[in-house]
Write an enzyme that holds these catalytic residues in place. Structure first.
Site, PDB file in Angstrom:
ATOM      1  N   LYS A 153      51.496  43.219  19.966  1.00 52.80           N
ATOM      2  CA  LYS A 153      52.274  44.421  19.723  1.00 52.80           C
ATOM      3  C   LYS A 153      51.499  45.629  20.249  1.00 52.80           C
ATOM      4  O   LYS A 153      50.302  45.495  20.420  1.00 52.80           O
ATOM      5  CB  LYS A 153      52.613  44.565  18.244  1.00 52.80           C
ATOM      6  CG  LYS A 153      51.435  45.054  17.379  1.00 52.80           C
ATOM      7  CD  LYS A 153      51.889  45.530  16.045  1.00 52.80           C
ATOM      8  CE  LYS A 153      52.103  47.013  16.003  1.00 52.80           C
ATOM      9  NZ  LYS A 153      50.923  47.787  15.541  1.00 52.80           N
ATOM     10  N   ASP A 182      53.781  39.519  15.671  1.00 49.89           N
ATOM     11  CA  ASP A 182      53.798  40.533  14.624  1.00 49.89           C
ATOM     12  C   ASP A 182      52.918  39.928  13.546  1.00 49.89           C
ATOM     13  O   ASP A 182      53.345  39.046  12.808  1.00 49.89           O
ATOM     14  CB  ASP A 182      55.217  40.756  14.094  1.00 49.89           C
ATOM     15  CG  ASP A 182      55.249  41.912  13.118  1.00 49.89           C
ATOM     16  OD1 ASP A 182      54.479  41.872  12.140  1.00 49.89           O
ATOM     17  OD2 ASP A 182      56.020  42.859  13.329  1.00 49.89           O
ATOM     18  N   HIS A 183      51.656  40.374  13.492  1.00 49.90           N
ATOM     19  CA  HIS A 183      50.702  39.590  12.705  1.00 49.90           C
ATOM     20  C   HIS A 183      51.006  39.590  11.211  1.00 49.90           C
ATOM     21  O   HIS A 183      50.531  38.738  10.481  1.00 49.90           O
ATOM     22  CB  HIS A 183      49.252  40.019  12.992  1.00 49.90           C
ATOM     23  CG  HIS A 183      48.838  41.253  12.259  1.00 49.90           C
ATOM     24  ND1 HIS A 183      49.119  42.503  12.712  1.00 49.90           N
ATOM     25  CD2 HIS A 183      48.172  41.437  11.094  1.00 49.90           C
ATOM     26  CE1 HIS A 183      48.638  43.403  11.856  1.00 49.90           C
ATOM     27  NE2 HIS A 183      48.055  42.777  10.870  1.00 49.90           N
ATOM     28  N   GLU A 221      47.043  52.265   3.555  1.00 50.39           N
ATOM     29  CA  GLU A 221      45.746  51.934   4.151  1.00 50.39           C
ATOM     30  C   GLU A 221      44.765  53.040   3.797  1.00 50.39           C
ATOM     31  O   GLU A 221      45.124  54.223   3.855  1.00 50.39           O
ATOM     32  CB  GLU A 221      45.875  51.839   5.667  1.00 50.39           C
ATOM     33  CG  GLU A 221      46.714  50.669   6.116  1.00 50.39           C
ATOM     34  CD  GLU A 221      46.627  50.471   7.625  1.00 50.39           C
ATOM     35  OE1 GLU A 221      46.109  49.437   8.040  1.00 50.39           O
ATOM     36  OE2 GLU A 221      47.063  51.372   8.360  1.00 50.39           O
ATOM     37  N   HIS A 245      56.064  45.620  11.564  1.00 49.87           N
ATOM     38  CA  HIS A 245      55.640  44.845  10.392  1.00 49.87           C
ATOM     39  C   HIS A 245      56.594  45.008   9.202  1.00 49.87           C
ATOM     40  O   HIS A 245      57.008  44.036   8.573  1.00 49.87           O
ATOM     41  CB  HIS A 245      54.246  45.277   9.942  1.00 49.87           C
ATOM     42  CG  HIS A 245      53.198  45.181  11.016  1.00 49.87           C
ATOM     43  ND1 HIS A 245      53.223  44.215  11.995  1.00 49.87           N
ATOM     44  CD2 HIS A 245      52.083  45.917  11.246  1.00 49.87           C
ATOM     45  CE1 HIS A 245      52.165  44.386  12.776  1.00 49.87           C
ATOM     46  NE2 HIS A 245      51.465  45.401  12.355  1.00 49.87           N
ATOM     47  N   LYS A 337      48.247  56.181   6.522  1.00 47.69           N
ATOM     48  CA  LYS A 337      46.797  56.036   6.713  1.00 47.69           C
ATOM     49  C   LYS A 337      46.097  57.005   5.760  1.00 47.69           C
ATOM     50  O   LYS A 337      46.671  58.024   5.387  1.00 47.69           O
ATOM     51  CB  LYS A 337      46.415  56.425   8.143  1.00 47.69           C
ATOM     52  CG  LYS A 337      47.099  55.572   9.210  1.00 47.69           C
ATOM     53  CD  LYS A 337      46.191  54.475   9.667  1.00 47.69           C
ATOM     54  CE  LYS A 337      46.762  53.692  10.823  1.00 47.69           C
ATOM     55  NZ  LYS A 337      46.378  52.279  10.785  1.00 47.69           N
TER      56      LYS A 337
HETATM   57  C1  BG6 Z   1      48.251  47.042  13.175  1.00 47.67           C
HETATM   58  C2  BG6 Z   1      48.323  48.532  13.302  1.00 47.67           C
HETATM   59  O1  BG6 Z   1      49.363  46.434  13.764  1.00 47.67           O
HETATM   60  O2  BG6 Z   1      48.203  46.695  11.800  1.00 47.67           O
HETATM   61  C3  BG6 Z   1      47.156  49.202  12.609  1.00 47.67           C
HETATM   62  O3  BG6 Z   1      48.317  48.888  14.683  1.00 47.67           O
HETATM   63  C4  BG6 Z   1      47.086  48.734  11.169  1.00 47.67           C
HETATM   64  O4  BG6 Z   1      47.265  50.608  12.672  1.00 47.67           O
HETATM   65  C5  BG6 Z   1      47.086  47.220  11.108  1.00 47.67           C
HETATM   66  O5  BG6 Z   1      45.886  49.244  10.593  1.00 47.67           O
HETATM   67  C6  BG6 Z   1      47.170  46.723   9.672  1.00 47.67           C
HETATM   68  O6  BG6 Z   1      46.962  45.346   9.637  1.00 47.67           O
HETATM   69  P1  BG6 Z   1      46.356  44.640   8.348  1.00 47.67           P
HETATM   70  O7  BG6 Z   1      46.499  43.192   8.606  1.00 47.67           O
HETATM   71  O8  BG6 Z   1      44.958  45.118   8.199  1.00 47.67           O
HETATM   72  O9  BG6 Z   1      47.207  45.130   7.205  1.00 47.67           O
END
Ligand code: BG6
Length: 483
Positions: A153, A182-183, A221, A245, A337
């Site tokens: 992404k 989309d992790h 976050e 996400h 953030k």
């Molecule tokens: C990413 C974003 O896709 O996901 C980042 O680009 C974000 O900005 C991150 O911090 C959050 O991933 P996770 O797995 O740490 O919640």
């Protein structure tokens, strides 16, 4: 999940010298190796513009695994893993480099038995996707049904660029070969949504407008933009997290039961519900940006950020799903953030029970029961409801039934990237976004992106601008508030 080692293949990581490879991909590959989930016959080839040879790549991979892997290095796993690593230096647009990569892969087929299997992983900035895809096209990569491509992404910057990128990708690859990452979908807690909803008879009965007052979903976050100011300036919270996400998680949370666990059946249902979401109007979105506070500098002071930037680092969104199940139920999504904590959770808030029975006890309203799905950290699910406090008379107190992954399974869920890379090697599309799904998600945010409302400040380390409280009023955000 069909656990096992996938068919022989070469895994090629474009952007092998980059941060994503170091933090996520190499540690994930190492952990897959430790669990016996890499193909028995495989090679991992790094490709990047760096003056490295195989040994230099191995050294860096070891440092990456030492720093970021969820498990420590086991020399017996490391040795064969390191032997499977090699590096081809080259620029993405460099025909010569790609030719050398092609030769390296042919050699792998002969020497390591990879049988023509290829997984190309684009762990590179989005601006490089077209050139790499076209380069792979020149190599004839798309022609083999043993070839797959994983694309990181963000997939596009808006609807038009996503469509354009889809067209470029399809110029070389069939959709069945494409795995858009989309992790969030690789997170155990997100995958569990389907089992929780459809593997139990209890929840589906109340998973609808009759029982649910509203749903809220916060991804907070505590980190800021972490040196990614250049990227983030162009992205902002809506593009970076909400469009992908959060909408994907919402899809699993609200879709109908698929006819089977077939990946396409699942992706069809997810698409259907995304299609039922009203595209956002600018007035459905509150944008925020963190400003300097005792907790830290403001966004505008971050490196590579314009001093008068209006990029949002926070977005709160109200949306509606127009279908029989969800009509009239508001969904509130919030992401920011530099919030006070790292915490992603969904709260499904049920309708209030009538309180007349307890009026004589001075109870005018009963707090709603709610189900909290903790996506991370402290993964789990909790149901909060009213109970009688022990003792004479009747007074009520909220109590919780809590399921925690750590407690029930005595383990921390694996990293999302492990699951996703394994699934891509297996050719399982369930947790990847399909062409129509990614375009629909862009459609939902298109107008809000094109006509952004004002950006309100919130102190770094705070829960976002008060306008986000107004958006959800008369309800309240669950995280960061006292019920
Ligand atoms: C990413 C974003 O896709 O996901 C980042 O680009 C974000 O900005 C991150 O911090 C959050 O991933 P996770 O797995 O740490 O919640």
């Amino acid at each position: 999940m069909r656990l096992g080692a996938p068919r022989p293949q070469a895994i090629v990581v474009f952007g092998a010298s980059g941060d994503l490879t170091r933090r996520k991909i190499l540690p994930a590959l190492y952990n897959l190796a430790a669990e016996g989930l890499l193909p028995e016959k495989h090679v991992i080839v790094g490709y990047a513009f760096a003056d490295w040879d195989d040994d230099a790549f191995r050294e860096r991979a070891r440092a990456a695994v030492e720093e970021f892997s969820r498990t420590g290095i086991d020399e017996e796993v490391w040795k064969p893993f390191a032997d499977s690593l090699s590096f081809v230096p080259g620029k993405f647009e460099d025909e010569d480099g790609l030719r050398r990569l092609g030769e390296r892969l042919v050699r792998a087929d002969a020497e390591s038995g990879t049988e023509g299997g290829r997984l190309y992983y684009l762990a590179t900035p989005p601006s490089t996707f077209p050139v790499i895809v076209k380069g792979l096209g020149t190599m004839g990569a798309g022609r083999s049904d043993r070839t797959r491509i994983v694309i990181e992404k963000p997939f596009g910057h808006d609807l038009a660029s996503a469509r354009e990128l889809n067209a470029i990708v399809h110029g070389v690859f069939e959709e069945t070969q494409v795995f858009r990452i989309d992790h969030y979908l690789g997170k155990e807690t997100v995958q569990n949504l389907m089992v929780f909803r459809f593997g139990n008879s209890l929840w589906e009965r109340v998973w609808n407008r009759d029982a649910i007052d509203h749903v809220q979903f916060t991804v907070a976050e505590s980190i800021g933009v972490e040196g990614r100011g250049g990227y983030y300036e162009e992205a902002g919270a809506l593009r970076d997290l909400v469009q992908n996400h959060m909408l994907q998680v919402l899809g699993f949370l609200t879709m109908e039961a698929p006819g089977s666990l077939d990946p396409e059946a699942i992706r069809d249902e997810k698409l259907k519900v995304l299609r039922a979401i009203h595209p956002l109007k600018p007035s459905d979105v509150v944008r925020g940006q963190y400003s300097a506070s005792p907790a830290g500098p403001g966004y505008r002071e971050e490196p590579n950020v314009s001093p008068d930037s209006t990029t949002e680092t926070f977005a709160a969104v109200k949306l509606h799903i127009d279908n029989w199940r969800w009509s009239g139920v508001p969904f509130y999504l919030r992401h920011g953030k530099r919030m006070p904590e790292r915490s992603s959770e969904v709260s499904v808030v049920f309708r209030q029970a009538p309180s007349y029975l307890f009026a004589e006890e001075g109870i005018e309203t009963l707090p709603p029961d709610h189900l909290t799905i903790r996506i991370q950290p402290d993964e789990g699910i909790a149901l909060s409801f009213q109970a009688k406090q022990p003792g004479p008379g009747i007074s009520l107190q909220e109590v919780e039934m809590d399921f925690g992954y750590g407690q029930s399974f005595k383990t921390k869920p694996a990293e999302a990237y492990e699951r996703l890379i394994h699934d891509a090697m297996e050719g399982d599309h369930t947790l990847f976004t399909r062409e129509d799904g990614v375009e629909r998600s862009w459609e939902i945010v298109a107008e809000a992106l094109a006509y952004p409302g004002p950006v309100h400040t919130y102190p770094a380390g705070g829960w976002g601008p008060h306008e986000a409280d107004d958006l959800i009023a008369p309800r309240h955000w669950h995280l960061g508030a006292h019920w």
